[in-house]
Design a protein around this motif. Structure first.
Motif, PDB file in Angstrom:
ATOM      1  N   UNK A  48     101.038  33.941   1.004  1.00 37.52           N
ATOM      2  CA  UNK A  48     100.159  33.484   2.266  1.00 37.52           C
ATOM      3  C   UNK A  48      99.007  34.506   2.311  1.00 37.52           C
ATOM      4  N   UNK A  49      97.952  33.848   2.547  1.00 34.20           N
ATOM      5  CA  UNK A  49      96.899  34.530   3.290  1.00 34.20           C
ATOM      6  C   UNK A  49      96.427  33.815   4.515  1.00 34.20           C
ATOM      7  N   UNK A  50      96.274  34.724   5.448  1.00 34.48           N
ATOM      8  CA  UNK A  50      95.983  34.117   6.637  1.00 34.48           C
ATOM      9  C   UNK A  50      94.434  33.822   6.822  1.00 34.48           C
ATOM     10  N   UNK A  51      93.884  33.767   8.091  1.00 31.67           N
ATOM     11  CA  UNK A  51      92.325  33.200   8.140  1.00 31.67           C
ATOM     12  C   UNK A  51      91.701  34.546   8.005  1.00 31.67           C
ATOM     13  N   UNK A  52      92.349  35.814   8.417  1.00 29.21           N
ATOM     14  CA  UNK A  52      91.616  36.968   8.465  1.00 29.21           C
ATOM     15  C   UNK A  52      91.624  37.653   7.322  1.00 29.21           C
ATOM     16  N   UNK A  53      92.235  37.001   6.063  1.00 26.91           N
ATOM     17  CA  UNK A  53      92.319  37.566   4.764  1.00 26.91           C
ATOM     18  C   UNK A  53      93.505  38.543   4.361  1.00 26.91           C
ATOM     19  N   UNK A  54      94.623  38.607   5.650  1.00 28.93           N
ATOM     20  CA  UNK A  54      95.721  39.294   5.326  1.00 28.93           C
ATOM     21  C   UNK A  54      96.680  38.622   4.522  1.00 28.93           C
ATOM     22  N   UNK A  71     106.822  28.087   0.984  1.00 28.07           N
ATOM     23  CA  UNK A  71     105.431  28.190   0.563  1.00 28.07           C
ATOM     24  C   UNK A  71     104.590  26.856   1.121  1.00 28.07           C
ATOM     25  N   UNK A  72     105.060  25.746   1.129  1.00 24.83           N
ATOM     26  CA  UNK A  72     104.775  24.788   1.906  1.00 24.83           C
ATOM     27  C   UNK A  72     104.628  24.441   3.161  1.00 24.83           C
ATOM     28  N   UNK A  73     105.105  25.555   3.897  1.00 28.75           N
ATOM     29  CA  UNK A  73     105.280  25.736   5.655  1.00 28.75           C
ATOM     30  C   UNK A  73     103.695  25.892   6.115  1.00 28.75           C
ATOM     31  N   UNK A  74     103.728  25.702   7.399  1.00 26.94           N
ATOM     32  CA  UNK A  74     102.531  25.919   7.999  1.00 26.94           C
ATOM     33  C   UNK A  74     102.577  27.297   8.860  1.00 26.94           C
ATOM     34  N   UNK A  75     101.430  27.949   8.812  1.00 25.87           N
ATOM     35  CA  UNK A  75     101.122  29.241   9.258  1.00 25.87           C
ATOM     36  C   UNK A  75     100.837  29.064  10.823  1.00 25.87           C
ATOM     37  N   UNK A  76     101.146  30.092  11.642  1.00 23.87           N
ATOM     38  CA  UNK A  76     100.898  30.215  13.001  1.00 23.87           C
ATOM     39  C   UNK A  76     101.190  31.570  13.334  1.00 23.87           C
ATOM     40  N   UNK A  77     100.846  31.864  14.660  1.00 19.21           N
ATOM     41  CA  UNK A  77     101.407  33.041  15.066  1.00 19.21           C
ATOM     42  C   UNK A  77     101.983  32.612  16.545  1.00 19.21           C
ATOM     43  N   UNK A  78     102.595  33.801  16.914  1.00 19.14           N
ATOM     44  CA  UNK A  78     103.738  33.649  18.169  1.00 19.14           C
ATOM     45  C   UNK A  78     103.559  34.940  18.928  1.00 19.14           C
ATOM     46  N   UNK A  80     101.215  36.999  18.996  1.00 20.95           N
ATOM     47  CA  UNK A  80     100.280  37.791  18.033  1.00 20.95           C
ATOM     48  C   UNK A  80     101.155  38.265  16.736  1.00 20.95           C
ATOM     49  N   UNK A  81     102.246  37.736  16.746  1.00 17.62           N
ATOM     50  CA  UNK A  81     103.140  37.726  15.364  1.00 17.62           C
ATOM     51  C   UNK A  81     102.676  36.473  14.261  1.00 17.62           C
ATOM     52  N   UNK A  82     102.383  36.786  12.982  1.00 17.75           N
ATOM     53  CA  UNK A  82     102.088  35.670  11.828  1.00 17.75           C
ATOM     54  C   UNK A  82     103.421  35.127  11.556  1.00 17.75           C
ATOM     55  N   UNK A  83     103.517  33.946  11.430  1.00 18.26           N
ATOM     56  CA  UNK A  83     105.000  33.358  10.944  1.00 18.26           C
ATOM     57  C   UNK A  83     104.454  31.967  10.177  1.00 18.26           C
ATOM     58  N   UNK A  84     105.350  31.722   9.458  1.00 19.48           N
ATOM     59  CA  UNK A  84     105.428  30.338   8.563  1.00 19.48           C
ATOM     60  C   UNK A  84     106.531  29.483   9.073  1.00 19.48           C
ATOM     61  N   UNK A  92     110.882  28.952  12.343  1.00 25.87           N
ATOM     62  CA  UNK A  92     109.626  30.048  12.251  1.00 25.87           C
ATOM     63  C   UNK A  92     110.206  31.359  11.555  1.00 25.87           C
ATOM     64  N   UNK A  93     109.350  31.821  10.639  1.00 25.40           N
ATOM     65  CA  UNK A  93     109.927  33.019   9.886  1.00 25.40           C
ATOM     66  C   UNK A  93     108.583  33.995  10.151  1.00 25.40           C
ATOM     67  N   UNK A  94     108.819  35.290  10.725  1.00 25.49           N
ATOM     68  CA  UNK A  94     107.806  36.375  10.728  1.00 25.49           C
ATOM     69  C   UNK A  94     107.386  36.768   9.348  1.00 25.49           C
TER      70      UNK A  94
END
Length: 114
Positions: A48-54, A71-78, A80-84, A92-94
């Protein structure tokens, strides 16, 4: 005579059991979306690449269903932790630790990205 500069392409690489596996150029990844990568031993990783490029990589198998779908999951954050979030049951997985945010007893493997 003109000498062309060397083209240096940076590749996303995963550390798989101490070996670096070249995956793709970063430009091939879409921010906020994942891709599945076949590993040499037949397993799959979700990259995955997040919107900040990580860039992050975890195992692609949802431990709750056994399906290769993270790999088909939705990205988010909880907090401050990125998850799918799995597309099937929504756990949700960190992306940094592999820890399931909805069940402390479950984790998925993570891969260092270079």
């Amino acid at each position: 005579m003109t000498i062309a500069p060397e083209l240096t392409t940076t590749l996303v690489q995963l550390d798989v059991d101490g070996e670096l596996l070249a995956v793709c150029e970063p430009s091939r990844l879409d921010a906020g979306r994942g891709v599945a990568v076949l590993l040499p031993d037949g397993r799959q990783a979700a990259v995955f690449m997040d919107r900040a490029g990580r860039v992050y990589a975890i195992d692609n198998t949802d431990p709750f269903t056994g399906a290769s779908v993270l790999s088909r999951g939705l990205l988010g954050s909880a907090e401050g932790r990125p998850f799918v979030a799995s597309p099937l049951l929504k756990q949700r997985f960190d992306l940094e630790t592999g820890q399931c945010l909805d069940d402390d007893g479950v984790t998925v493997r993570t891969y260092a990205v270079r």
